[in-house]
Design an enzyme around this catalytic site. Structure first.
Site, PDB file in Angstrom:
ATOM      1  CE1 TYR A  33       1.093  -0.275   4.413  1.00  0.00           C
ATOM      2  CE2 TYR A  33       0.016   1.861   4.399  1.00  0.00           C
ATOM      3  CZ  TYR A  33       0.834   0.951   5.012  1.00  0.00           C
ATOM      4  OH  TYR A  33       1.407   1.260   6.215  1.00  0.00           O
ATOM      5  NE  ARG A  52       6.867   4.078   0.406  1.00  0.00           N
ATOM      6  CZ  ARG A  52       6.624   4.914   1.414  1.00  0.00           C
ATOM      7  NH1 ARG A  52       7.603   5.249   2.249  1.00  0.00           N
ATOM      8  NH2 ARG A  52       5.431   5.414   1.607  1.00  0.00           N
ATOM      9  NE  ARG A 100      -5.625 -19.945   4.421  1.00  0.00           N
ATOM     10  CZ  ARG A 100      -4.795 -20.824   4.994  1.00  0.00           C
ATOM     11  NH1 ARG A 100      -4.851 -22.108   4.660  1.00  0.00           N
ATOM     12  NH2 ARG A 100      -3.919 -20.438   5.900  1.00  0.00           N
ATOM     13  CE  LYS A 147       3.223   3.172   3.274  1.00  0.00           C
ATOM     14  NZ  LYS A 147       3.340   3.126   4.722  1.00  0.00           N
ATOM     15  CD  GLU A 179       9.968   1.824  10.422  1.00  0.00           C
ATOM     16  OE1 GLU A 179       9.852   2.796   9.657  1.00  0.00           O
ATOM     17  OE2 GLU A 179       9.954   0.643  10.031  1.00  0.00           O
ATOM     18  CG  LEU A 203       8.297   2.477   4.661  1.00  0.00           C
ATOM     19  CD1 LEU A 203       8.029   1.223   3.839  1.00  0.00           C
ATOM     20  CD2 LEU A 203       7.025   3.259   4.872  1.00  0.00           C
TER      21      LEU A 203
HETATM   22  N1  PDD Z   1       2.949   5.088   7.254  1.00  0.00           N
HETATM   23  N2  PDD Z   1       7.623   3.906   8.784  1.00  0.00           N
HETATM   24  C1  PDD Z   1       6.501   3.162   8.782  1.00  0.00           C
HETATM   25  C2  PDD Z   1       6.500   1.858   9.467  1.00  0.00           C
HETATM   26  C3  PDD Z   1       5.342   3.662   8.135  1.00  0.00           C
HETATM   27  O1  PDD Z   1       4.230   2.928   8.119  1.00  0.00           O
HETATM   28  C4  PDD Z   1       5.385   4.942   7.516  1.00  0.00           C
HETATM   29  C5  PDD Z   1       4.201   5.516   6.799  1.00  0.00           C
HETATM   30  C6  PDD Z   1       6.594   5.665   7.564  1.00  0.00           C
HETATM   31  C7  PDD Z   1       6.736   7.020   6.921  1.00  0.00           C
HETATM   32  O2  PDD Z   1       6.748   6.915   5.518  1.00  0.00           O
HETATM   33  P1  PDD Z   1       6.223   8.113   4.614  1.00  0.00           P
HETATM   34  O3  PDD Z   1       7.006   9.297   5.005  1.00  0.00           O
HETATM   35  O4  PDD Z   1       6.509   7.650   3.248  1.00  0.00           O
HETATM   36  O5  PDD Z   1       4.746   8.305   4.903  1.00  0.00           O
HETATM   37  C8  PDD Z   1       7.698   5.105   8.197  1.00  0.00           C
HETATM   38  C9  PDD Z   1       1.743   5.571   6.588  1.00  0.00           C
HETATM   39  C10 PDD Z   1       1.544   7.036   6.744  1.00  0.00           C
HETATM   40  C11 PDD Z   1       0.571   4.736   7.087  1.00  0.00           C
HETATM   41  O6  PDD Z   1       0.759   3.543   7.215  1.00  0.00           O
HETATM   42  O7  PDD Z   1      -0.515   5.273   7.299  1.00  0.00           O
END
Ligand code: PDD
Length: 281
Positions: A33, A52, A100, A147, A179, A203
């Site tokens: 996503y 990405r 499945r 992601k 993170e 990420l």
């Molecule tokens: N999340 N690290 C993780 C684990 C994340 O899920 C996200 C983003 C980031 C920051 O990435 P970016 O700057 O590209 O948004 C870092 C999104 C916002 C979400 O899952 O809603």
């Protein structure tokens, strides 16, 4: 008012937007996503989100026929149909419907969905106070650079933080912060801005990249390296970055104030720079 949701080429009322129970996104979290922010009705840094998305798909050996142009046209249409001025556009691609089986389907038919969420991003009321974070063990899988929609561990960590009266959790592995639950973690110490280096451990945040560049352009020193919980707790400032928080000050870690316990001045400046640039582009 019901939102308009995009599902496999169709724009549907959210009540009618449905995916099969046999979708591998549902059965195996076999999907990826992206969340792009929207300001003034425009997608921010969306080309980087597209890049990405392609990388995530390729790491999971998922072949997806739609071109970037087609995806972006659909994204813009979802934003327009929902009259979204400020908030987020969520996009998910899964490996689609198949009986499945742990083996990957031979003839996969990926599913794509998109929807909007209205959010106050620029005038986010949380910024003035800043976030309290707690630290928790990072129990996620080892490909956090992809992601995927496999978000149970960060979801449980977020809830644990809320249950503890905090706003988010910073996850820790081998004594070092990886993170936040859905954001990249940063500290500022002795004039240096520190955030973990890119690897499979985190990420590769799109906001992280933009903020790193803005900080350098502003004459600040950026250091990409892992930092410990102790180092974070004795930092001058701390913050997180993501598409939905931009630059959010972190004012306490495990109940101990960071710096003077208020949002830091460098942090707030970086937030301003980020928003200025997003608005201009
Ligand atoms: N999340 N690290 C993780 C684990 C994340 O899920 C996200 C983003 C980031 C920051 O990435 P970016 O700057 O590209 O948004 C870092 C999104 C916002 C979400 O899952 O809603």
């Amino acid at each position: 008012m019901s939102r308009t949701v995009y599902v496999n080429g169709e724009f549907l009322d959210e009540e009618n937007a449905k995916i099969s129970v046999f979708d591998r996104g549902f059965l195996f979290a076999d999907g990826v996503y992206e969340v792009s922010s929207v300001i003034d009705g425009k997608l921010i840094d969306n080309a980087a989100h597209m890049a990405r998305l392609r990388r995530s798909l390729s790491e999971l050996r998922m072949v997806f026929a739609m071109s970037d142009e087609e995806i972006i046209a659909a994204q813009e249409e979802v934003v327009a149909r929902n009259g979204l001025v400020e908030g987020a556009l969520y996009l998910q691609v899964s490996r689609g419907v198949a009986d499945r089986d742990f083996a990957l389907p031979k003839d996969p038919k990926p599913s794509i969905v998109m929807f909007t969420q209205e959010k106050k991003l620029v005038d986010n009321p949380a910024v003035a106070k800043g976030w309290a974070v707690i630290t928790l063990e990072d129990i996620r899988w080892r490909r956090r650079d992809i992601k995927t929609v496999q978000l149970l561990a960060p979801s449980l960590a977020k809830q644990a933080a809320l249950d503890a009266g905090a706003d988010d959790a910073w996850m820790v592995e081998d004594g070092k912060i990886t993170e936040g639950t859905s954001n990249n973690a940063w500290i500022i110490k002795g004039g240096k801005i520190i955030t973990r280096q890119l690897s499979n451990d985190i990420l590769h945040g799109i906001t992280r990249k933009a903020v790193m560049r803005l900080a350098s352009e502003d004459g600040l020193v950026v250091e990409e390296r892992a930092f410990t919980e102790d180092e974070a707790m004795s930092a001058d400032e701390a913050f997180v970055t993501s598409a939905t928080t931009f630059v959010m000050p972190v004012v306490s870690i495990n109940g101990k104030g960071v710096g003077n316990g208020n949002p830091g001045s460098v942090t707030l400046r970086l937030r301003e720079l980020y928003i200025e640039e997003a608005r201009r582009s």
